[in-house]
Design an enzyme around this catalytic site. Structure first.
Site, PDB file in Angstrom:
ATOM      1  N   THR A   1      19.072 -18.409  -5.291  1.00  0.00           N
ATOM      2  CA  THR A   1      19.223 -17.027  -4.806  1.00  0.00           C
ATOM      3  C   THR A   1      20.714 -16.739  -4.663  1.00  0.00           C
ATOM      4  OG1 THR A   1      17.158 -17.251  -3.622  1.00  0.00           O
ATOM      5  CG2 THR A   1      18.599 -15.455  -2.927  1.00  0.00           C
TER       6      THR A   1
ATOM      7  N   PHE B   1      10.126 -17.477  -6.226  1.00  0.00           N
ATOM      8  CA  PHE B   1       9.602 -16.744  -5.064  1.00  0.00           C
ATOM      9  C   PHE B   1       8.767 -17.667  -4.191  1.00  0.00           C
ATOM     10  CE2 PHE B   1      10.079 -13.708  -8.593  1.00  0.00           C
ATOM     11  CZ  PHE B   1      11.016 -12.855  -8.019  1.00  0.00           C
TER      12      PHE B   1
ATOM     13  N   LYS C   1      15.159 -10.789  -6.150  1.00  0.00           N
ATOM     14  CA  LYS C   1      14.919 -11.834  -5.157  1.00  0.00           C
ATOM     15  C   LYS C   1      15.355 -11.404  -3.756  1.00  0.00           C
ATOM     16  CE  LYS C   1      13.989 -15.558  -3.148  1.00  0.00           C
ATOM     17  NZ  LYS C   1      14.279 -16.922  -3.399  1.00  0.00           N
TER      18      LYS C   1
ATOM     19  N   ASN D   1      13.020 -10.462  -0.379  1.00  0.00           N
ATOM     20  CA  ASN D   1      13.174 -11.105   0.930  1.00  0.00           C
ATOM     21  C   ASN D   1      13.591 -10.103   2.006  1.00  0.00           C
ATOM     22  OD1 ASN D   1      12.254 -13.528   0.117  1.00  0.00           O
ATOM     23  ND2 ASN D   1      14.227 -14.572   0.055  1.00  0.00           N
TER      24      ASN D   1
ATOM     25  N   GLY E   1       5.547 -11.948  16.617  1.00  0.00           N
ATOM     26  CA  GLY E   1       5.793 -13.168  17.376  1.00  0.00           C
ATOM     27  C   GLY E   1       7.275 -13.420  17.526  1.00  0.00           C
TER      28      GLY E   1
ATOM     29  N   CYS F   1      15.805 -19.062   3.978  1.00  0.00           N
ATOM     30  CA  CYS F   1      15.909 -17.918   3.068  1.00  0.00           C
ATOM     31  C   CYS F   1      16.094 -16.585   3.780  1.00  0.00           C
ATOM     32  CB  CYS F   1      14.679 -17.853   2.170  1.00  0.00           C
ATOM     33  SG  CYS F   1      14.568 -19.269   1.079  1.00  0.00           S
TER      34      CYS F   1
ATOM     35  N   LYS G   1      19.365 -15.840   6.061  1.00  0.00           N
ATOM     36  CA  LYS G   1      20.657 -15.849   5.359  1.00  0.00           C
ATOM     37  C   LYS G   1      20.656 -14.873   4.187  1.00  0.00           C
ATOM     38  CE  LYS G   1      20.088 -18.770   1.495  1.00  0.00           C
ATOM     39  NZ  LYS G   1      20.235 -18.401   0.155  1.00  0.00           N
TER      40      LYS G   1
ATOM     41  N   ARG H   1      15.588 -25.277   9.408  1.00  0.00           N
ATOM     42  CA  ARG H   1      16.754 -24.399   9.265  1.00  0.00           C
ATOM     43  C   ARG H   1      16.468 -23.057   9.958  1.00  0.00           C
ATOM     44  NH1 ARG H   1      17.665 -24.465   2.942  1.00  0.00           N
ATOM     45  NH2 ARG H   1      15.398 -24.615   3.058  1.00  0.00           N
TER      46      ARG H   1
HETATM   47  C1  UDX Z   1      10.450 -16.769   1.921  1.00  0.00           C
HETATM   48  C2  UDX Z   1       9.726 -15.821   0.935  1.00  0.00           C
HETATM   49  O1  UDX Z   1       8.407 -15.544   1.411  1.00  0.00           O
HETATM   50  C3  UDX Z   1       9.672 -16.440  -0.447  1.00  0.00           C
HETATM   51  O2  UDX Z   1       9.082 -15.547  -1.367  1.00  0.00           O
HETATM   52  C4  UDX Z   1      11.088 -16.771  -0.877  1.00  0.00           C
HETATM   53  O3  UDX Z   1      11.085 -17.397  -2.146  1.00  0.00           O
HETATM   54  C5  UDX Z   1      11.776 -17.665   0.134  1.00  0.00           C
HETATM   55  O4  UDX Z   1      11.734 -17.071   1.435  1.00  0.00           O
HETATM   56  P1  UDX Z   1       9.730 -18.987   3.229  1.00  0.00           P
HETATM   57  O5  UDX Z   1      11.114 -18.960   3.817  1.00  0.00           O
HETATM   58  O6  UDX Z   1       9.185 -20.280   2.716  1.00  0.00           O
HETATM   59  O7  UDX Z   1       9.634 -17.943   2.012  1.00  0.00           O
HETATM   60  O8  UDX Z   1       8.723 -18.491   4.375  1.00  0.00           O
HETATM   61  P2  UDX Z   1       7.822 -17.223   4.681  1.00  0.00           P
HETATM   62  O9  UDX Z   1       6.416 -17.592   4.556  1.00  0.00           O
HETATM   63  O10 UDX Z   1       8.292 -16.010   3.979  1.00  0.00           O
HETATM   64  O11 UDX Z   1       8.111 -17.065   6.249  1.00  0.00           O
HETATM   65  C6  UDX Z   1       9.436 -16.781   6.710  1.00  0.00           C
HETATM   66  C7  UDX Z   1       9.466 -16.712   8.214  1.00  0.00           C
HETATM   67  O12 UDX Z   1       8.826 -15.531   8.655  1.00  0.00           O
HETATM   68  C8  UDX Z   1       8.793 -17.858   8.948  1.00  0.00           C
HETATM   69  O13 UDX Z   1       9.607 -18.225  10.045  1.00  0.00           O
HETATM   70  C9  UDX Z   1       7.471 -17.281   9.400  1.00  0.00           C
HETATM   71  O14 UDX Z   1       6.967 -17.912  10.544  1.00  0.00           O
HETATM   72  C10 UDX Z   1       7.877 -15.833   9.671  1.00  0.00           C
HETATM   73  N1  UDX Z   1       6.765 -14.871   9.578  1.00  0.00           N
HETATM   74  C11 UDX Z   1       6.067 -14.747   8.427  1.00  0.00           C
HETATM   75  C12 UDX Z   1       6.457 -14.076  10.670  1.00  0.00           C
HETATM   76  O15 UDX Z   1       7.098 -14.150  11.728  1.00  0.00           O
HETATM   77  N2  UDX Z   1       5.438 -13.172  10.559  1.00  0.00           N
HETATM   78  C13 UDX Z   1       4.702 -13.028   9.415  1.00  0.00           C
HETATM   79  O16 UDX Z   1       3.799 -12.192   9.394  1.00  0.00           O
HETATM   80  C14 UDX Z   1       5.034 -13.846   8.309  1.00  0.00           C
END
Ligand code: UDX
Length: 443
Positions: free
Chosen positions: A123, A154, A212, A216, A261, A268, A271, A338
């Site tokens: 990214t 993704f 990307k 995000n 929450g 990701c 940052k 992280r």
């Molecule tokens: C994210 C993107 O979803 C993904 O497409 C990209 O490639 C990388 O960044 P990821 O960081 O693995 O993926 O986690 P994700 O499932 O998106 O959750 C991110 C954060 O948001 C987590 O801390 C999760 O607990 C929080 N979250 C997620 C919420 O607080 N509420 C939600 O409804 C969904």
């Protein structure tokens, strides 16, 4: 047709990508500067916790199609080179640190064959691909014209394998001069998922890079939107979970990513929105993204609200109180800590004088490395024993499935604050717990 591909940078993204490419039938040369990581993976042990990855390694390693090296020169034979290195936030600045992307590109350039395609997956701030291609060209062998495409990933941690082999779309950012050949080669790489009907969007470098970060930024905004509603619910006596169900039923809105929450964390979302704002500023488009500053601020407020709620429940002070934090990882099914909201809250409680015990089923090792002074355990019973308050901050299945009647026998005071709106309120209350949550009324 099976190809030879290199995967450079074997972190959360690269390790999964390398194993999945080998599983699709390609011969994979995985490269990383970290000899320890390389040795672990070559021995079939994933250095990260990702569901299914150890099983996938056990399946592909015996085929001989997946090999590991610390030498970029060993990647010279590849038809396609995937750049999967990290682009963390720069120390003390919002912008992304893309030095590893340039270092890998420039290191690889002298080994490039004229027909090889370099594919960026990291990214990056928009404009990086064009700059990288120019810098690689200066170091490429005489007569070789560098071919570069940008193909963002993704994947979500915890679902990384499925997201790699069947993302809901492929995006190819290509150079118009070599467009047809580059698209054809990428189509060969992804022949299996494409044949299953996976859509792909072919575009230019800038759009592919932006896709990307825009995705995000949207996801982060959606989470902060519902968390802003959570703040309003708290002020007005509403219930954010019912509200999310009700607005999410409108398919133009959708229920996904409306989980209120303690907010988002990880390597990701936090940052990426900051780097996106920084890059927009450089481009003179900063006004377009000032709302992301608010998205970031709402997200942080949820963490401090959680600490305040714990303090309030404990009668005004956290000093010397026994606090159990359930969860260290930034999300379930990952050992990634992280920018984890859970660890941030745990650390803040500790700084306020609380005796904090953090439980996590998979992330105790990474949590200890990040916060050596925090007490962490994989033993749930030990973590709960004697707790004066329990804060649920990562929605692991183990917590959602926990018997509240069992847990109530272990704690000193049966108060739980559900920071992920993950527990069944009725059964916890029925088992004698005082249940509090962000954005929900207190009964
Ligand atoms: C994210 C993107 O979803 C993904 O497409 C990209 O490639 C990388 O960044 P990821 O960081 O693995 O993926 O986690 P994700 O499932 O998106 O959750 C991110 C954060 O948001 C987590 O801390 C999760 O607990 C929080 N979250 C997620 C919420 O607080 N509420 C939600 O409804 C969904």
């Amino acid at each position: 047709m099976a190809l030879t591909v290199s995967v450079i940078g074997i972190g959360y993204l690269g390790s999964v990508h390398a194993a999945c490419m080998a599983d699709l039938g390609h011969t994979v040369i995985a490269v990383d500067v970290d000899a320890e990581k390389i040795a672990a993976l070559a021995g079939g042990h994933s250095p990260i916790y990702e569901p299914g990855l150890d099983e996938l390694l056990a399946r592909v390693l015996p085929t001989g199609r997946l090999t590991f090296t610390t030498e970029l020169a060993d990647a010279a034979a590849a038809d396609v080179h995937f750049i999967c290195v990290g682009t963390p936030q720069r120390e003390g600045e919002p912008a992304a640190d893309v030095s590893a992307v340039f270092a890998v590109g420039e290191g690889l350039a002298p080994y490039l064959r004229g027909d090889a395609l370099v594919v960026g997956k990291s990214t990056v701030p928009v404009g990086t691909a064009a700059a990288l291609r120019a810098r690689m060209q200066q170091r490429a062998p005489e007569g070789v014209s560098v071919r570069l495409a940008w193909n963002p990933e993704f994947l979500q941690e915890g679902h990384a394998i499925t997201d790699t082999v069947s993302p809901n779309r492929f995006v190819y950012g290509v150079d118009p001069r070599t467009r047809d050949a580059d698209v054809a080669l990428l189509d060969e790489v992804y022949a299996v998922p494409l044949s299953a009907g996976m859509p792909r969007i072919v575009t230019d470098y800038a759009t592919a890079e932006l896709v990307k970060v825009a995705a995000n930024a949207f996801l982060a905004t959606k989470i902060s939107f519902i968390n802003a509603m959570s703040e309003v619910c708290e002020a007005a006596g509403g219930d954010v979970v019912a509200l999310a169900d009700a607005i999410g039923a409108d398919e133009r809105i959708g229920r996904a990513f409306l989980g209120a929450g303690v907010g988002f964390g990880g390597g990701c979302l936090p940052k990426d929105i900051r780097a996106f704002m920084a890059r927009a500023g450089e481009l003179g488009a900063d006004q377009a993204l000032t709302f992301l500053r608010e998205v970031d601020a709402i997200n942080f407020r949820r963490r401090s609200r959680m600490v305040d709620l714990a303090r309030e429940e404990l009668g005004g002070s956290l000093r010397d109180r026994r606090v159990t934090v359930l969860g260290a990882a930034f999300k379930p099914d990952s050992d990634d800590v992280r920018d984890s909201p859970a660890l941030d809250v745990a650390q803040a409680c500790r700084s306020a004088g609380a005796k904090v015990v953090v439980h996590d089923p998979k992330a105790v090792g990474t949590a200890r490395a990040a916060h050596p002074l925090l007490e962490c355990t994989e033993d749930l019973e030990a973590a709960l024993r004697g707790a004066e308050i329990v804060l649920l901050l990562t929605a692991w299945r183990q917590y959602r499935d926990m018997d509240p009647g069992w847990a109530v026998t272990l704690v000193e005071t049966p108060t739980v604050v559900d920071g992920r709106n993950a527990l069944d309120v009725g059964s916890w209350r029925a088992a004698g717990w005082r249940y509090r949550a962000l954005g929900r009324p207190t009964i």
